[in-house]
Design a protein around this motif. Structure first.
Motif, mmCIF file in Angstrom:
data_model
loop_
_atom_site.group_PDB
_atom_site.id
_atom_site.type_symbol
_atom_site.label_atom_id
_atom_site.label_comp_id
_atom_site.label_asym_id
_atom_site.label_seq_id
_atom_site.Cartn_x
_atom_site.Cartn_y
_atom_site.Cartn_z
ATOM 1 N N ASP A 1 34.101 43.120 29.975
ATOM 2 C CA ASP A 1 33.797 42.310 28.792
ATOM 3 C C ASP A 1 33.053 41.021 29.135
ATOM 4 O O ASP A 1 32.803 40.197 28.251
ATOM 5 C CB ASP A 1 35.083 41.959 28.041
ATOM 6 N N LEU A 2 32.707 40.857 30.409
ATOM 7 C CA LEU A 2 32.046 39.640 30.871
ATOM 8 C C LEU A 2 30.694 39.974 31.470
ATOM 9 O O LEU A 2 30.459 41.096 31.922
ATOM 10 C CB LEU A 2 32.917 38.947 31.922
ATOM 11 N N GLU A 3 29.811 38.985 31.480
ATOM 12 C CA GLU A 3 28.526 39.176 32.152
ATOM 13 C C GLU A 3 28.197 37.942 32.969
ATOM 14 O O GLU A 3 28.551 36.815 32.598
ATOM 15 C CB GLU A 3 27.412 39.503 31.158
ATOM 16 N N SER A 4 27.532 38.184 34.071
ATOM 17 C CA SER A 4 27.215 37.085 34.979
ATOM 18 C C SER A 4 26.170 36.159 34.370
ATOM 19 O O SER A 4 25.419 36.542 33.475
ATOM 20 C CB SER A 4 26.744 37.630 36.323
ATOM 21 N N VAL A 5 26.153 34.951 34.875
ATOM 22 C CA VAL A 5 25.200 33.931 34.451
ATOM 23 C C VAL A 5 24.286 33.646 35.633
ATOM 24 O O VAL A 5 24.764 33.423 36.755
ATOM 25 C CB VAL A 5 25.938 32.649 33.999
ATOM 26 N N GLU A 6 23.003 33.662 35.392
ATOM 27 C CA GLU A 6 22.034 33.416 36.455
ATOM 28 C C GLU A 6 22.303 32.074 37.114
ATOM 29 O O GLU A 6 22.698 31.119 36.468
ATOM 30 C CB GLU A 6 20.622 33.424 35.861
ATOM 31 N N SER A 7 22.150 32.017 38.394
ATOM 32 C CA SER A 7 22.315 30.851 39.265
ATOM 33 C C SER A 7 23.777 30.556 39.617
ATOM 34 O O SER A 7 24.038 29.615 40.358
ATOM 35 C CB SER A 7 21.664 29.582 38.676
ATOM 36 N N GLN A 8 24.724 31.339 39.121
ATOM 37 C CA GLN A 8 26.130 31.138 39.473
ATOM 38 C C GLN A 8 26.475 31.987 40.692
ATOM 39 O O GLN A 8 26.013 33.121 40.828
ATOM 40 C CB GLN A 8 27.045 31.495 38.304
ATOM 41 N N ASN A 9 27.317 31.473 41.572
ATOM 42 C CA ASN A 9 27.720 32.168 42.786
ATOM 43 C C ASN A 9 29.153 32.669 42.615
ATOM 44 O O ASN A 9 30.082 31.886 42.557
ATOM 45 C CB ASN A 9 27.629 31.218 43.986
ATOM 46 N N TYR A 10 29.321 33.992 42.550
ATOM 47 C CA TYR A 10 30.638 34.594 42.333
ATOM 48 C C TYR A 10 31.259 35.122 43.625
ATOM 49 O O TYR A 10 32.387 35.599 43.625
ATOM 50 C CB TYR A 10 30.532 35.745 41.324
ATOM 51 N N ARG A 11 30.538 35.066 44.732
ATOM 52 C CA ARG A 11 30.993 35.697 45.978
ATOM 53 C C ARG A 11 32.257 35.088 46.558
ATOM 54 O O ARG A 11 33.006 35.766 47.233
ATOM 55 C CB ARG A 11 29.890 35.669 47.017
ATOM 56 N N GLN A 12 32.512 33.814 46.330
ATOM 57 C CA GLN A 12 33.669 33.166 46.941
ATOM 58 C C GLN A 12 34.908 33.170 46.053
ATOM 59 O O GLN A 12 35.917 32.586 46.423
ATOM 60 C CB GLN A 12 33.312 31.730 47.319
ATOM 61 N N MET A 13 34.844 33.841 44.913
ATOM 62 C CA MET A 13 36.005 33.864 44.022
ATOM 63 C C MET A 13 37.125 34.700 44.629
ATOM 64 O O MET A 13 36.868 35.770 45.198
ATOM 65 C CB MET A 13 35.623 34.449 42.659
ATOM 66 N N PRO A 14 38.370 34.241 44.519
ATOM 67 C CA PRO A 14 39.499 35.012 45.048
ATOM 68 C C PRO A 14 39.601 36.378 44.370
ATOM 69 O O PRO A 14 39.369 36.502 43.170
ATOM 70 C CB PRO A 14 40.717 34.161 44.690
ATOM 71 N N LYS A 15 39.931 37.406 45.177
ATOM 72 C CA LYS A 15 40.131 38.760 44.654
ATOM 73 C C LYS A 15 41.518 39.231 45.041
ATOM 74 O O LYS A 15 41.915 39.119 46.192
ATOM 75 C CB LYS A 15 39.088 39.710 45.213
ATOM 76 N N ARG A 16 42.269 39.721 44.053
ATOM 77 C CA ARG A 16 43.617 40.229 44.313
ATOM 78 C C ARG A 16 43.648 41.713 43.987
ATOM 79 O O ARG A 16 43.082 42.143 42.990
ATOM 80 C CB ARG A 16 44.639 39.514 43.430
ATOM 81 N N ILE A 17 44.316 42.436 44.826
ATOM 82 C CA ILE A 17 44.457 43.871 44.599
ATOM 83 C C ILE A 17 45.812 44.178 43.959
ATOM 84 O O ILE A 17 45.966 45.150 43.260
ATOM 85 C CB ILE A 17 44.288 44.671 45.914
ATOM 86 N N GLU A 18 46.789 43.304 44.163
ATOM 87 C CA GLU A 18 48.090 43.533 43.544
ATOM 88 C C GLU A 18 47.968 43.384 42.033
ATOM 89 O O GLU A 18 46.997 42.846 41.524
ATOM 90 C CB GLU A 18 49.152 42.588 44.084
ATOM 91 N N GLU A 19 48.952 43.847 41.323
ATOM 92 C CA GLU A 19 48.923 43.817 39.871
ATOM 93 C C GLU A 19 49.311 42.470 39.302
ATOM 94 O O GLU A 19 50.450 42.061 39.441
ATOM 95 C CB GLU A 19 49.917 44.847 39.322
ATOM 96 N N PRO A 20 48.397 41.774 38.648
ATOM 97 C CA PRO A 20 48.826 40.594 37.905
ATOM 98 C C PRO A 20 49.485 41.040 36.605
ATOM 99 O O PRO A 20 49.348 42.183 36.203
ATOM 100 C CB PRO A 20 47.513 39.858 37.638
ATOM 101 N N ASP A 21 50.161 40.155 35.967
ATOM 102 C CA ASP A 21 50.823 40.477 34.700
ATOM 103 C C ASP A 21 49.824 40.310 33.568
ATOM 104 O O ASP A 21 49.677 39.221 33.024
ATOM 105 C CB ASP A 21 52.043 39.569 34.505
ATOM 106 N N PHE A 22 49.126 41.375 33.212
ATOM 107 C CA PHE A 22 48.139 41.296 32.137
ATOM 108 C C PHE A 22 48.890 41.355 30.845
ATOM 109 O O PHE A 22 48.603 41.443 29.823
ATOM 110 C CB PHE A 22 47.112 42.423 32.225
#
Length: 74
Positions: free
Chosen positions: A53-74
């Motif tokens: 439901d999201l789209e990237s914005v030009e010139s933004q750097n997403y590579r350093q964002m934390p990534k979790r594989i465990e299940e968050p409470d959605f």
């Protein structure tokens, strides 16, 4: 590190991307936040959304964002 901006496809709202996480079915979700005005006061909104439901914005750097594989409470 700063939180990059990402756009919600359905509303066009630009929000801050705080983290990525994958659910038990393998779908990615993003933790996003923004400020919302209610009458004269502002409040912070902090939610998990489907990455689809999201789209990237030009010139933004997403590579350093934390990534979790465990299940968050959605």
């Amino acid at each position: 590190m700063y939180a990059p901006v990402i756009r919600i496809k359905t509303t066009g709202r630009y929000v801050l991307l705080l983290a990525w996480a994958r659910d038990k079915h393998g779908a990615w979700h993003a933790r996003v936040a923004w400020l919302a005005r209610e009458h004269v006061a502002w409040r912070g909104v902090d939610v998990w959304m489907r990455a689809a439901d999201l789209e990237s914005v030009e010139s933004q750097n997403y590579r350093q964002m934390p990534k979790r594989i465990e299940e968050p409470d959605f």
